[in-house]
Design an enzyme around this catalytic site. Structure first.
Site, short mmCIF file in Angstrom:
data_model
loop_
_atom_site.label_atom_id
_atom_site.label_comp_id
_atom_site.label_asym_id
_atom_site.label_seq_id
_atom_site.Cartn_x
_atom_site.Cartn_y
_atom_site.Cartn_z
N HIS A 53 30.94 41.44 44.10
CA HIS A 53 30.64 40.32 43.22
C HIS A 53 29.94 39.23 44.03
O HIS A 53 30.08 39.15 45.26
CB HIS A 53 31.94 39.76 42.61
CG HIS A 53 32.50 40.61 41.50
ND1 HIS A 53 33.35 40.12 40.54
CD2 HIS A 53 32.31 41.92 41.21
CE1 HIS A 53 33.66 41.09 39.70
NE2 HIS A 53 33.06 42.20 40.08
N GLU A 55 30.44 36.01 44.48
CA GLU A 55 31.24 35.11 45.32
C GLU A 55 31.74 35.84 46.57
O GLU A 55 31.77 35.27 47.66
CB GLU A 55 32.45 34.55 44.54
CG GLU A 55 32.08 33.70 43.34
CD GLU A 55 32.03 34.50 42.05
OE1 GLU A 55 31.63 35.69 42.08
OE2 GLU A 55 32.38 33.93 41.00
N CYS A 83 36.03 35.53 38.58
CA CYS A 83 37.02 36.49 38.07
C CYS A 83 38.25 36.41 38.97
O CYS A 83 38.21 35.80 40.04
CB CYS A 83 36.44 37.91 38.06
SG CYS A 83 36.51 38.76 39.66
N CYS A 86 37.68 37.27 42.63
CA CYS A 86 36.92 36.26 43.36
C CYS A 86 37.72 34.97 43.54
O CYS A 86 37.62 34.30 44.57
CB CYS A 86 35.60 35.99 42.64
SG CYS A 86 34.48 37.42 42.72
#
Lengths: 156, 156
Positions: A53, A55, A83, A86
């Protein structure tokens, strides 16, 4: 760059990430003293990595650049609300501030599972979609005993 | 190997990880059809990477090996109860089952922040330790519009 310009830059990266076919419509920046020191864009599908992801990648890139395993004194700009994975990574990385633009609801409407996973994680294990269970083992605490006995350990 | 033997093997890896100085006392295996296809051990401090938890590394290694971005049909054996970051990663990776040995309480007693982070993440943003806030932006939904318009996108 001010906050609005930094978020604008992250959004441009996310749009570009879609065009390139690298992954989902997400990007994040790590900023220190007003300067962008690292960026991350979603690479789940192209990298065969469900943890890739924006991040997570931005945190990894920033830590690699700084040569340390936390981000005190840094800010994270994410195009979307993090999310749970993250958000957990953010708590481990300890930046001084996190800004995000789109909401989890927007992310859900675009077809991603963030909202569903967030809901799953509030449930007891036995009600979560993925069966998660304790398998007790007589040696379960051995790694911690080794850790406690290690005199030159680096805490994190 | 049966479940107990697989967990034993993970525990041995975690003990070894402490001895090597690579990172914290944690290890995880990804298993398919009774065969270990990938392993991960904590490398936060040696890798300058706060996301380098055992489960994250095991998931990444397994997906890389399988050439896909999810772990359906695979089991994860973790020496400890997954932290929220790793639990989120597990939900994205979608293994068929997760087993863990030591509890979050044990991990906390060994000095790690898993329990504290888990508690933080149940709080509203304004009460979490790290300031996390929305920065609304007029272009926030542009990446999703690009995504919706992309005809050859790969969903995850």
């Amino acid at each position: 760059m001010d906050k609005n310009q930094l978020m604008q830059r992250a959004i441009q990266l996310a749009v570009k990430n879609v065009g390139s076919g690298r992954g989902g419509p997400f990007a994040a920046l790590v900023v220190r003293d007003g300067e962008v020191i690292a960026a991350g864009t979603n690479a789940v599908t192209s990298g065969n990595d469900p943890t890739a992801h924006a991040e997570i990648i931005a945190i990894r890139n920033a830590c690699s650049k700084l040569g340390r395993f936390e981000l005190s004194g840094c800010e994270i700009y994410s195009t979307s609300e993090p999310c749970p994975m993250c958000l957990g990574a953010i708590h481990w990385a300890r930046p001084s501030h996190v800004y995000f633009a789109a909401l989890t609801e927007d992310v859900a409407q675009a077809g991603f599972n963030d909202k569903s996973i967030r809901e799953q994680m509030t449930l007891p294990y036995e009600r979560q979609r993925i069966p998660i269970e304790r398998l007790p083992h007589g040696d379960a605490l051995l790694p911690f005993k080794a850790w406690q006995g290690k005199t030159d350990k680096i805490l994190y």
